[in-house]
Structure formats: structure tokens, C-alpha cells
Design a protein around this motif. Structure first.
Motif, mmCIF file in Angstrom:
data_model
loop_
_atom_site.group_PDB
_atom_site.id
_atom_site.type_symbol
_atom_site.label_atom_id
_atom_site.label_comp_id
_atom_site.label_asym_id
_atom_site.label_seq_id
_atom_site.Cartn_x
_atom_site.Cartn_y
_atom_site.Cartn_z
ATOM 1 N N ARG A 176 0.837 -1.199 0.000
ATOM 2 C CA ARG A 176 0.000 0.000 0.000
ATOM 3 C C ARG A 176 0.871 1.248 0.000
ATOM 4 N NH1 ARG A 176 -5.232 1.555 1.896
ATOM 5 N NH2 ARG A 176 -5.230 3.638 2.796
ATOM 6 N N TYR A 221 -0.022 7.747 -8.384
ATOM 7 C CA TYR A 221 -0.849 8.239 -7.284
ATOM 8 C C TYR A 221 -0.588 9.715 -7.019
ATOM 9 C CZ TYR A 221 -2.876 8.572 -2.648
ATOM 10 O OH TYR A 221 -3.611 8.965 -1.577
ATOM 11 N N ILE A 244 -6.213 6.405 -7.235
ATOM 12 C CA ILE A 244 -6.525 5.340 -6.278
ATOM 13 C C ILE A 244 -7.438 5.948 -5.220
ATOM 14 C CG2 ILE A 244 -5.588 3.660 -4.659
ATOM 15 C CD1 ILE A 244 -2.942 3.807 -6.179
#
Length: 319
Positions: free
Chosen positions: A30, A39, A260
Motif C-alpha cells: 500500500r 498516485y 486510487i
């Protein structure tokens, strides 16, 4: 280590045998996803970012990592209060856009932020860096009362210069009672059993699910702002000239981000989301303006690399 090197048959067997390692590796993946360029994205397509050095002020007070909505809910210094967009989502990105590559020889920078050591020599007339002699070992930061004293001393020494005062608060570490009650530090298990890392940073603890105490950490963050505000008030009362109060960037407290769609905490570099970039901008006029002069820069003090690394680590920055 490349992913194909990490997931050997032996490591996969270890993962299956040890649930703690599975949870730790999930958190690690993660974290890797959060740090990818996919991201870290520019979600605010707005060229109207603030240029603090081009604005009209004698004293600039920077509150580190202070959200606009948090400030307006808890602070009232009078003057004109609006919001602006920071040029960066973390301190060094803000400093690069605001200071680097310029000759700011009419300005003295009093700072408690560890990224200031990266600013090239000769940028300001003088830099008063408090991270060495004025570091408080117990709280692992520079206390707000200390930066007030050093700012007032700087004004006495440089009465014909603009002054920037960069408080570390409301940024972590949290100084108040709510902050001291927190038990957010988790243990991130790595694939190698002897690599156990404690992460004391509350926003990272939320981001990587080491804790779910969102309300407690947000309350401690707000408390840190309450703690620094009286010290800002003292500067307003004792420093002559027009004062502007702002922040270098905001702080996410669980907003979902793109691409995300996970809840995000803290202030990741390069994540240009409005809630992270929007900062307060308070202008407090004065009949007494400073007669500012630009002069050749003074030679700054050197700080040892290990001291810099220690300050960055305690303030939650990864270098």
C-alpha cells in the motif's frame, strides 16, 4: 529490492506461515502504491498559486501544515482573511517554488523547518536556523515560544529587513495533552524478521492502517494550532509593520484521492489536491511600515548531516 526478488518461493512460504508478515507486506505494498507517480498527481489545474515573496508585507508568519478550514474555525486576528493555493503540498516543494533561484537579500528567514538547509546559500540576506541550538529534545521540535524570541531578536539585529517566521506547528509533533494521550505508533513487519520498524508519525500510522484513531489524531492536530496561535498574537503585538499569516501547505485528514480512491492523510509531495493546497492568507495592515533595504548575504552556519537527519526523522519526514 525488485518485486521478483522479494517473492521467492522461500519468502512466499514464510508469508503463509506467519500472518504478521502478511499484514506487514500488505501495508508495504500500500505504501509503495501511495508513493508511485500514478498516485502522486496534480489534481488542481490552477496557475494562480501564491507567490509569497511577491506580496506586500513586512513580516510573514508561516504556520506549517495548516489547513485553511482549520485556521478559519479556530483563529481570528482581524485583518483581511482569504484563502490562497500553495505552490506545493509539502515544505520543500513550497520552498523550491517560493525561494530557490531568487535573490531575496532584503529578507531574513527565521525557521524551524528542517528542509530549510536545502535552500542555496546566498538566497536570503540571513537565515536563522533554529534546528541545532534551539531544538527541544523532549518534544522533538522547536517550541513556538522559542521561535518568537528568536524572531524578535532577528528584528532587532536586522531592523531594515523583511522577516519570515516559519513555525513548525500545527505540524506534528503534537505538544498538547490530547497529543500526549495518543498511542498511534504501530509496528511495520518486514519480510525479514529482524527488520522491525516503529513508525512514530501519526499521519503515516493512519495511512498504513497502523491505527484507526482518526478523531484523536485530528483533535491533537487542531490542539497544536491552538497552542501556537497565542505566540502568533505576540508577534503581531511586538513586531512593527504589516504582517501576513499563511501556511506552506495544508494536511489531508482522510479525503479520498485520485486515481486510487483511498482515504489519504498527511501531505504527500506532489499530490496537488485542493484540500491539501488551500491555505489561509491573513493581511494585517499597519500605519508603521518598514524601510527595507537589500544588502549582500551573510554567511550562514553549517549544520551537521546527522543533526539534519535526526530532525527530519523526528518531524516525520522521510529523506
Amino acid at each position: 529490492m525488485a518485486i521478483w526478488q522479494r517473492y521467492t518461493p522461500q519468502n512466499l512460504i514464510r508469508l503463509l506461515r506467519n500472518p504478521e508478515l502478511i499484514r506487514g507486506e500488505t501495508r508495504r505494498l500500500r505504501k509503495d502504491a501511495v508513493n508511485t507517480n500514478a498516485y502522486v498527481s496534480r489534481l488542481v489545474n490552477d496557475d494562480t498559486r501564491m507567490d509569497v515573496m511577491a506580496e506586500d508585507w513586512d513580516n510573514l508568519v508561516i504556520l506549517d501544515a495548516c489547513r485553511y478550514d482549520l485556521f478559519t474555525a479556530r483563529a481570528d486576528f482581524g485583518g483581511r482573511t482569504t484563502s490562497k493555493l500553495s505552490p506545493g503540498s509539502e515544505s520543500w516543494e513550497f520552498m523550491q517554488a517560493s525561494y530557490v533561484g531568487r535573490e531575496l537579500h532584503d529578507t531574513v528567514y527565521v525557521t524551524s523547518n528542517p528542509h530549510a538547509y536545502k535552500i542555496p546559500d546566498g538566497t536570503f540576506h540571513a537565515v536563522v536556523n533554529l534546528l541545532d541550538d534551539d531544538w527541544d529534545e523532549e518534544t522533538r521540535t522547536v517550541l513556538p515560544e522559542t521561535i518568537v524570541e528568536r524572531t524578535l531578536e532577528a528584528h532587532e539585529r536586522y531592523p531594515d529587513k523583511r522577516i519570515i517566521t516559519h513555525f513548525m506547528q500545527p505540524h506534528y509533533p503534537f505538544l498538547g495533552e490530547k497529543g500526549k494521550e495518543l498511542d498511534y505508533a504501530g509496528i511495520e513487519m518486514q519480510l525479514d524478521e529482524d527488520e522491525i520498524k516503529k513508525d512514530p508519525h501519526p499521519w503515516n500510522a493512519l495511512q498504513y492502517r497502523e491505527t484507526t484513531n482518526v478523531s484523536g489524531i485530528v483533535a491533537a492536530y487542531a490542539e497544536n494550532l491552538d497552542i501556537v496561535l497565542p505566540h502568533v498574537e505576540r508577534l503581531l503585538n511586538e513586531l512593527p509593520g504589516k504582517t501576513t499569516i499563511t501556511s506552506d501547505h495544508g494536511n489531508l485528514i482522510g479525503e479520498r484521492t485520485y486515481p486510487i480512491p483511498v482515504r489519504t492523510y498527511g501531505h504527500p509531495r506532489g499530490l496537488h489536491k485542493r484540500e491539501l493546497l488551500e491555505v489561509p492568507w491573513v493581511e494585517i495592515d499597519s500605519d508603521e511600515r518598514r524601510d527595507v533595504k537589500a544588502e549582500s548575504p551573510e554567511e550562514g552556519d553549517e549544520m551537521a548531516d546527522d543533526v539534519i537527519e535526526d530532525r527530519l526523522r523526528h518531524l516525520g519526514y522521510a529523506e
